[in-house]
Structure formats: structure tokens, C-alpha cells
Design a protein around this motif. Structure first.
Motif, PDB file in Angstrom:
ATOM      1  N   ASN A 168       1.144   6.635   4.948  1.00  0.00           N
ATOM      2  CA  ASN A 168       0.289   5.723   4.212  1.00  0.00           C
ATOM      3  C   ASN A 168       0.500   4.322   4.779  1.00  0.00           C
ATOM      4  O   ASN A 168       1.423   4.109   5.559  1.00  0.00           O
ATOM      5  CB  ASN A 168       0.747   5.729   2.749  1.00  0.00           C
ATOM      6  CG  ASN A 168      -0.436   5.713   1.834  1.00  0.00           C
ATOM      7  OD1 ASN A 168      -1.414   5.036   2.129  1.00  0.00           O
ATOM      8  ND2 ASN A 168      -0.356   6.449   0.742  1.00  0.00           N
ATOM      9  N   LEU A 169      -0.287   3.352   4.296  1.00  0.00           N
ATOM     10  CA  LEU A 169      -0.034   1.972   4.713  1.00  0.00           C
ATOM     11  C   LEU A 169       1.317   1.541   4.139  1.00  0.00           C
ATOM     12  O   LEU A 169       1.665   1.937   3.026  1.00  0.00           O
ATOM     13  CB  LEU A 169      -1.121   1.047   4.155  1.00  0.00           C
ATOM     14  CG  LEU A 169      -2.511   1.207   4.744  1.00  0.00           C
ATOM     15  CD1 LEU A 169      -3.504   0.319   3.994  1.00  0.00           C
ATOM     16  CD2 LEU A 169      -2.517   0.858   6.230  1.00  0.00           C
ATOM     17  N   ILE A 170       2.067   0.731   4.873  1.00  0.00           N
ATOM     18  CA  ILE A 170       3.374   0.313   4.345  1.00  0.00           C
ATOM     19  C   ILE A 170       3.175  -0.702   3.214  1.00  0.00           C
ATOM     20  O   ILE A 170       2.198  -1.455   3.194  1.00  0.00           O
ATOM     21  CB  ILE A 170       4.293  -0.285   5.429  1.00  0.00           C
ATOM     22  CG1 ILE A 170       3.667  -1.496   6.131  1.00  0.00           C
ATOM     23  CG2 ILE A 170       4.723   0.766   6.437  1.00  0.00           C
ATOM     24  CD1 ILE A 170       4.675  -2.351   6.868  1.00  0.00           C
ATOM     25  N   HIS A 171       4.126  -0.687   2.270  1.00  0.00           N
ATOM     26  CA  HIS A 171       4.058  -1.685   1.198  1.00  0.00           C
ATOM     27  C   HIS A 171       5.033  -2.826   1.509  1.00  0.00           C
ATOM     28  O   HIS A 171       5.833  -2.733   2.452  1.00  0.00           O
ATOM     29  CB  HIS A 171       4.282  -1.051  -0.182  1.00  0.00           C
ATOM     30  CG  HIS A 171       5.605  -0.383  -0.399  1.00  0.00           C
ATOM     31  ND1 HIS A 171       6.797  -1.080  -0.495  1.00  0.00           N
ATOM     32  CD2 HIS A 171       5.926   0.927  -0.556  1.00  0.00           C
ATOM     33  CE1 HIS A 171       7.783  -0.239  -0.718  1.00  0.00           C
ATOM     34  NE2 HIS A 171       7.286   1.000  -0.745  1.00  0.00           N
ATOM     35  N   ILE A 172       4.960  -3.885   0.712  1.00  0.00           N
ATOM     36  CA  ILE A 172       5.763  -5.062   1.068  1.00  0.00           C
ATOM     37  C   ILE A 172       7.261  -4.846   0.835  1.00  0.00           C
ATOM     38  O   ILE A 172       8.070  -5.592   1.363  1.00  0.00           O
ATOM     39  CB  ILE A 172       5.248  -6.361   0.391  1.00  0.00           C
ATOM     40  CG1 ILE A 172       5.194  -6.206  -1.133  1.00  0.00           C
ATOM     41  CG2 ILE A 172       3.876  -6.739   0.933  1.00  0.00           C
ATOM     42  CD1 ILE A 172       4.781  -7.494  -1.841  1.00  0.00           C
ATOM     43  N   GLY A 173       7.619  -3.780   0.083  1.00  0.00           N
ATOM     44  CA  GLY A 173       9.043  -3.410  -0.007  1.00  0.00           C
ATOM     45  C   GLY A 173       9.524  -2.903   1.348  1.00  0.00           C
ATOM     46  O   GLY A 173      10.588  -3.289   1.837  1.00  0.00           O
ATOM     47  N   ASN A 174       8.717  -2.072   1.996  1.00  0.00           N
ATOM     48  CA  ASN A 174       9.073  -1.584   3.340  1.00  0.00           C
ATOM     49  C   ASN A 174       9.142  -2.736   4.339  1.00  0.00           C
ATOM     50  O   ASN A 174       9.846  -2.654   5.341  1.00  0.00           O
ATOM     51  CB  ASN A 174       8.018  -0.594   3.883  1.00  0.00           C
ATOM     52  CG  ASN A 174       7.833   0.631   3.023  1.00  0.00           C
ATOM     53  OD1 ASN A 174       6.714   0.978   2.680  1.00  0.00           O
ATOM     54  ND2 ASN A 174       8.913   1.288   2.665  1.00  0.00           N
ATOM     55  N   ALA A 175       8.350  -3.783   4.057  1.00  0.00           N
ATOM     56  CA  ALA A 175       8.312  -4.918   4.992  1.00  0.00           C
ATOM     57  C   ALA A 175       9.599  -5.737   4.940  1.00  0.00           C
ATOM     58  O   ALA A 175       9.939  -6.426   5.897  1.00  0.00           O
ATOM     59  CB  ALA A 175       7.111  -5.816   4.678  1.00  0.00           C
ATOM     60  N   ARG A 176      10.324  -5.636   3.816  1.00  0.00           N
ATOM     61  CA  ARG A 176      11.520  -6.496   3.690  1.00  0.00           C
ATOM     62  C   ARG A 176      12.565  -6.212   4.785  1.00  0.00           C
ATOM     63  O   ARG A 176      12.982  -7.144   5.474  1.00  0.00           O
ATOM     64  CB  ARG A 176      12.133  -6.392   2.284  1.00  0.00           C
ATOM     65  CG  ARG A 176      13.209  -7.449   2.085  1.00  0.00           C
ATOM     66  CD  ARG A 176      13.679  -7.588   0.652  1.00  0.00           C
ATOM     67  NE  ARG A 176      14.585  -8.740   0.560  1.00  0.00           N
ATOM     68  CZ  ARG A 176      15.410  -8.988  -0.437  1.00  0.00           C
ATOM     69  NH1 ARG A 176      15.426  -8.190  -1.474  1.00  0.00           N
ATOM     70  NH2 ARG A 176      16.199 -10.038  -0.420  1.00  0.00           N
ATOM     71  N   PRO A 177      13.005  -4.935   4.978  1.00  0.00           N
ATOM     72  CA  PRO A 177      13.971  -4.728   6.071  1.00  0.00           C
ATOM     73  C   PRO A 177      13.402  -5.119   7.430  1.00  0.00           C
ATOM     74  O   PRO A 177      14.121  -5.633   8.280  1.00  0.00           O
ATOM     75  CB  PRO A 177      14.283  -3.222   6.010  1.00  0.00           C
ATOM     76  CG  PRO A 177      13.221  -2.612   5.156  1.00  0.00           C
ATOM     77  CD  PRO A 177      12.727  -3.691   4.249  1.00  0.00           C
ATOM     78  N   MET A 178      12.101  -4.902   7.622  1.00  0.00           N
ATOM     79  CA  MET A 178      11.496  -5.258   8.917  1.00  0.00           C
ATOM     80  C   MET A 178      11.647  -6.749   9.172  1.00  0.00           C
ATOM     81  O   MET A 178      12.025  -7.182  10.255  1.00  0.00           O
ATOM     82  CB  MET A 178      10.008  -4.906   8.933  1.00  0.00           C
ATOM     83  CG  MET A 178       9.744  -3.428   8.914  1.00  0.00           C
ATOM     84  SD  MET A 178       7.972  -3.148   8.898  1.00  0.00           S
ATOM     85  CE  MET A 178       7.955  -1.362   8.884  1.00  0.00           C
ATOM     86  N   ILE A 179      11.332  -7.557   8.150  1.00  0.00           N
ATOM     87  CA  ILE A 179      11.366  -9.014   8.311  1.00  0.00           C
ATOM     88  C   ILE A 179      12.805  -9.524   8.430  1.00  0.00           C
ATOM     89  O   ILE A 179      13.120 -10.300   9.328  1.00  0.00           O
ATOM     90  CB  ILE A 179      10.628  -9.703   7.139  1.00  0.00           C
ATOM     91  CG1 ILE A 179       9.132  -9.395   7.215  1.00  0.00           C
ATOM     92  CG2 ILE A 179      10.874 -11.212   7.130  1.00  0.00           C
ATOM     93  CD1 ILE A 179       8.313  -9.834   6.002  1.00  0.00           C
ATOM     94  N   VAL A 180      13.683  -9.072   7.548  1.00  0.00           N
ATOM     95  CA  VAL A 180      15.034  -9.655   7.587  1.00  0.00           C
ATOM     96  C   VAL A 180      15.801  -9.240   8.842  1.00  0.00           C
ATOM     97  O   VAL A 180      16.472 -10.077   9.450  1.00  0.00           O
ATOM     98  CB  VAL A 180      15.867  -9.390   6.305  1.00  0.00           C
ATOM     99  CG1 VAL A 180      15.223  -9.997   5.091  1.00  0.00           C
ATOM    100  CG2 VAL A 180      16.121  -7.920   6.072  1.00  0.00           C
ATOM    101  N   PHE A 181      15.654  -7.989   9.267  1.00  0.00           N
ATOM    102  CA  PHE A 181      16.428  -7.592  10.448  1.00  0.00           C
ATOM    103  C   PHE A 181      15.785  -8.097  11.736  1.00  0.00           C
ATOM    104  O   PHE A 181      16.479  -8.291  12.735  1.00  0.00           O
ATOM    105  CB  PHE A 181      16.701  -6.075  10.444  1.00  0.00           C
ATOM    106  CG  PHE A 181      17.548  -5.681   9.250  1.00  0.00           C
ATOM    107  CD1 PHE A 181      18.792  -6.288   9.046  1.00  0.00           C
ATOM    108  CD2 PHE A 181      17.101  -4.777   8.296  1.00  0.00           C
ATOM    109  CE1 PHE A 181      19.573  -5.983   7.929  1.00  0.00           C
ATOM    110  CE2 PHE A 181      17.875  -4.461   7.177  1.00  0.00           C
ATOM    111  CZ  PHE A 181      19.113  -5.071   6.993  1.00  0.00           C
ATOM    112  N   ASP A 182      14.484  -8.341  11.715  1.00  0.00           N
ATOM    113  CA  ASP A 182      13.840  -8.984  12.865  1.00  0.00           C
ATOM    114  C   ASP A 182      14.360 -10.416  12.998  1.00  0.00           C
ATOM    115  O   ASP A 182      14.595 -10.902  14.109  1.00  0.00           O
ATOM    116  CB  ASP A 182      12.317  -8.996  12.672  1.00  0.00           C
ATOM    117  CG  ASP A 182      11.582  -9.724  13.785  1.00  0.00           C
ATOM    118  OD1 ASP A 182      11.595  -9.217  14.924  1.00  0.00           O
ATOM    119  OD2 ASP A 182      11.023 -10.808  13.532  1.00  0.00           O
TER     120      ASP A 182
END
Ligand code: AMP
Ligand code: ZN
Length: 468
Positions: free
Chosen positions: A33-47
Motif C-alpha cells: 500500500n502507500l506508506i503512511h507518515i509513521g513509516n516515514a519517521r524512520p526513513m527521515i530520522v535515519f536519513d
């Protein structure tokens, strides 16, 4: 740099295995499915963590998987009457679009579980040979948790206590030896994707994929393994059990986990239905605002999503961009080239904000304090720039601001899209210039529009335009 290590529950000095290099693995999303903004949190912080490590001069080998074989993907494929591959392929492409919008750098490698099945079979075989895994009658292969002495070391759980509390789940007739044994390989069910294996046709369990992909792309022992805190148990605990039993070596030296993104103080998740997709947020906000909102909190703290906090993030970001625009404007109007003595002193003073920023990031990637340091720099800029300043001074302040925002993954230079009305009014001005035989001005306007990606066409009916 200090990192809070979930394994030891302490902040520890980061010492890489190999000098100047970081081997890092971040568990990626399951793509149904499309990712939700909860999934986006690890992406943003670890990036952001990665960007800071690169700023410090480390070469970061950053691996993040896509889980492209899973019950939910199969369920969705059956609902739509298509192959599982079509579903995962579609949502990987969508996820990459969202990542680009949030300015998340592509990983060094984005491995796919379905492309790594041979490695998974090989690791499961090693585990069976070493007595850490066993095949049940129906072809399911389980991990024997009781044999791995340090099972529970990451989540700080004790297997005996766990078992005492879960006697009820020990169903009679169960094929497992122990309720905490987990699946490494599951036998094929009708209509599901399957691969050949020594235990018959089937597919891998979820945990084994990360152990295998991490080993393949980063080696048996890595520096940092990361993900959301819901992954500590059982996913990461199981990864440790698999990898360390198979290799006999430590799997990852540091474990980093982000806190949840909540909504009304409840974890945002697909199953609860209380989520916003990144795509929905993008309809209302520039995704830079979402990124900035996430970084305004410490990555280990819970973060409650609200419209008010998003508005605050939007305003904060605007304040930074306005200071950057002011610097650019003053610089292009300035008639002085080189820094004056007084400016040298002011510029040297502004280094304190970079120091503060770095000190915050050194302390377990405290982006909340790093963002405060950026705001202090913005305040300093607003106080200490004017039309009297030299180009060099203005440029240096701009570079300092740009550099710090760049580590946060925030662009301060807005590629402004011209509004239709602005374009039309320039075209009208060009027509008037032509009527007045001011061809130089007319050409200048055409050039100016071209630079902004607007193409003009002179036709018999008049001037038409399009965006390049
Ligand atoms: P999933 O697709 O559920 O395996 O999640 C992919 C990544 O997103 C994992 O690292 C999860 O821990 C993380 N994640 C999922 N939901 C949230 C949330 N509400 N807040 C923070 N991280 C989350
Ligand atoms: Zn994983």
C-alpha cells in the motif's frame, strides 16, 4: 559521537568497525500500500543521521530493504486478481516517489526479499545443521529459541519469564517445540508465490530476510541496525538469534530505534486505520514541512501528529527560507565584494551556531536541539545583515545556513514556480516593449522566462506559452 544503544540501554561512543566507514542497515517497509507518515519517521530520522555521518566524513554504506513477499501483499494480490509481484512492484515505485518528495537519499542498496531467496535457504540450512532450527512434519522450519542462550538480550526479556506468562499459547498438537520458536520457512499454500527448498516448496519467514540481506551487503558484523521501536521484539531479537547462531559472531554493534509517530496518543498504523499517507500530506503541504516536523522532535521520543504542529513546522521553515532569500537578495544588490574587518568578526561569531548544531547531533542525533541552533543562526542573520554588507559576507552566512539545513535534508533555496498571472503580465510587458520597438527589453523578458523554464511561441493569433 554518542548513540543510544538499545542493546545496552545507554548512550555509547560510536566506534566504527573500520575507520572512516559506517555499515548501516535500516528495516524498510512491507510494500502492499502507500506508506503512511509513521513509516516515514524512520526513513527521515535515519536519513538525517546518515547525512550527518557523511558530513563528518564517514563513508556510509546504507542498506534498506523492501519486504516484497508477505501475507498482506498476497492478500492484496488475490483481492485485485493480479500477481504479488505486480503489487510489490507498484508500491515500491510509489514509495520511492514519496521518498524523493521527502528528500530521502536513495540507499546504497535497496534489496528485495524475493531476490535473495537462495541466501535465505543457505542460512536456514546452516541453522538446521547447527541444531538451531528444525523442520516440522508439514514442511515448516522453525528456529529453536531455547538453544540460543542470549535470546532476549536486545528487548531485555527473559525467555523463562516469557514462557511462564504464555503457557496458554502452548496449544496441543502444535508443531513447534516451544511457543517462542518462530518460522524460518513456511510451506506453500495454494495460490501463493513459492520457491523450491530442501523442505519442499514454500516461502521464507519475515525475520530471515533482514539477517541475510544485512550479511550479504554489509558483512557478518555491522555497525548499526535501525528501525522503529515496534521492531525490537520480536523482529530484531529474532534477527540477532538467526545471524549470531549462524555466524558465531556479533551481528550488530549498535541498535537504534525511533519512537512512534502517534495520533491522539495512539500509534499510527495501518491496522488501526488511524493513518495519513505521505501522499495525503503532500496534497496540503510541501513534504519538506513533514520532514521538518519530524526533525523538530528527538527521534526516540513519541511524536504526536497534529495540524497545529504541522502549521508550526511550516512557519518555522518559512522563517528559515525568508532569511535565506534575504541573504540572496542583499547579495545581488550589494556593491561591495570583499568582507570587511567587522564582518569577519561577525562571521566568526556565527560559528557558535554551527558548533551548537554539531554538539546536538553528536549527542545521539538530537535533531530537536540542532533545529534550535538553526533558528538561533537565523535570528543572528536577521540582526546582522543589511544593504551595507559585502557579497562575500552574505554568501558565507548563506553557505553556513545552507550547510546546516542540508544535513537536515532541508532545501533553503526555493525553486519558485512562476504563477500563471506573473507569466502573463511579463508577456504583456514584452508585447508593449515590441510595440515601442524596445527589442532589447523584449528579448530580455523572453530570456528571463526561459531561465524559469517558460517557453514562448509567437503565433499569428498571439503569444502562447508552456512550461518546459
Ligand atoms: P512496516 O511496513 O510496518 O514493517 O514498517 C516499516 C517501518 O516503519 C518500521 O521500521 C516500523 O517500525 C516503522 N513504523 C511503522 N509505524 C510507525 C509509527 N507509527 N511510528 C514510527 N515508526 C513506525
Ligand atoms: Zn528487518
Amino acid at each position: 559521537m554518542k548513540i543510544f544503544n538499545t542493546l545496552t540501554r545507554q548512550k555509547e561512543e560510536f566506534i566504527p568497525i573500520e575507520e572512516g566507514k559506517v555499515r548501516m542497515y535500516v528495516c524498510g517497509p512491507t510494500v502492499y500500500n502507500l506508506i503512511h507518515i509513521g513509516n516515514a519517521r524512520p526513513m527521515i530520522v535515519f536519513d538525517t543521521f546518515r547525512r550527518y555521518m557523511e558530513y563528518k566524513g564517514y563513508k556510509v554504506n546504507y542498506v534498506s530493504n523492501f519486504t516484497d513477499v508477505d501475507d498482506k501483499i498476497i492478500k492484496k494480490a488475490i483481492e485485485e486478481g493480479v500477481d504479488a509481484e505486480e503489487i510489490s512492484g507498484r508500491y515500491i515505485a510509489e514509495c520511492k516517489k514519496d521518498m524523493e518528495g521527502m528528500n530521502i537519499m536513495p540507499a546504497t542498496v535497496h534489496p528485495l526479499a524475493t531476490q535473495e531467496i537462495d541466501g535465505m535457504i543457505a542460512m536456514i540450512q546452516t541453522l538446521v545443521e547447527k541444531g538451531y532450527a528444525y523442520a516440522a512434519k508439514d514442511g515448516t522450519v522453525y528456529y529453536r529459541t531455547g538453544k540460543f542462550a542470549s535470546y532476549g538480550k536486545l528487548s531485555h526479556k527473559n525467555l523463562d519469564d516469557l514462557q511462564a506468562g504464555h503457557r496458554d499459547i502452548q496449544v496441543t498438537g502444535e508443531l513447534k517445540e516451544d511457543p517462542f520458536d518462530f518460522v524460518l520457512w513456511k510451506p506453500k499454500k495454494e495460490g501463493e508465490p513459492a520457491w523450491d527448498s530442501p523442505w519442499g516448496q514454500g516461502r521464507p519467514g519475515w525475520h530471515i530476510e533482514c539477517s541475510v540481506m544485512s550479511k550479504k551487503y554489509l558483512g557478518e558484523t555491522i555497525d548499526i541496525h535501525a528501525g522503529g521501536e515496534d521492531l525490537i521484539f520480536p523482529h530484531h531479537e529474532n534477527e540477532i538469534a538467526q545471524s549470531e547462531a549462524a555466524s558465531g559472531k556479533e551481528f550488530s554493534r549498535y541498535w537504534m530505534h525511533n519512537g512512534f509517530l502517534n495520533i491522539n496518543n495512539q500509534k499510527m498504523s495501518k491496522s488501526l486505520g488511524n493513518f495519513f499517507t505521505v501522499r495525503e500530506i503532500a496534497e496540503k503541504y510541501d513534504l519538506q514541512v513533514l520532514r521538518f516536523f519530524m526533525l523538530s522532535a528527538h527521534y526516540r521520543s513519541p511524536l504526536n501528529f497534529s495540524a497545529d504542529l504541522m502549521e508550526a513546522a511550516k512557519n518555522g521553515l518559512e522563517r528559515i527560507c525568508t532569511a535565506a532569500e534575504q541573504l540572496e537578495r542583499l547579495k545581488s544588490a550589494s556593491t561591495k565584494e570583499e568582507m570587511q574587518e567587522q564582518e569577519e568578526a561577525l562571521y566568526a561569531q556565527s560559528a557558535q551556531f554551527q558548533d551548537k548544531f554539531e554538539a546536538a547531533m553528536e549527542d545521539d542525533c538530537n535533531t530537536a536541539d540542532a533545529v534550535s541552533a538553526v533558528f538561533e543562526l537565523v535570528k543572528f542573520i536577521n540582526m546582522h545583515v543589511s544593504a551595507e554588507c559585502s557579497k562575500e559576507y552574505l554568501q558565507k552566512l548563506y553557505d553556513r545556513l545552507d550547510n546546516l539545513c542540508g544535513i537536515l535534508g532541508i532545501h533553503i533555496h526555493k525553486e519558485e514556480q512562476m504563477l500563471d498571472a506573473e507569466i502573463e503580465s511579463l508577456i504583456e510587458e514584452r508585447q508593449n516593449a515590441r510595440k515601442n520597438k524596445d527589442f532589447a527589453r523584449a528579448d530580455q523578458i523572453r530570456e528571463e522566462l526561459l531561465q524559469k523554464g517558460i517557453l514562448l511561441k509567437d503565433t499569428r493569433e498571439g503569444v502562447t506559452w508552456k512550461r518546459a
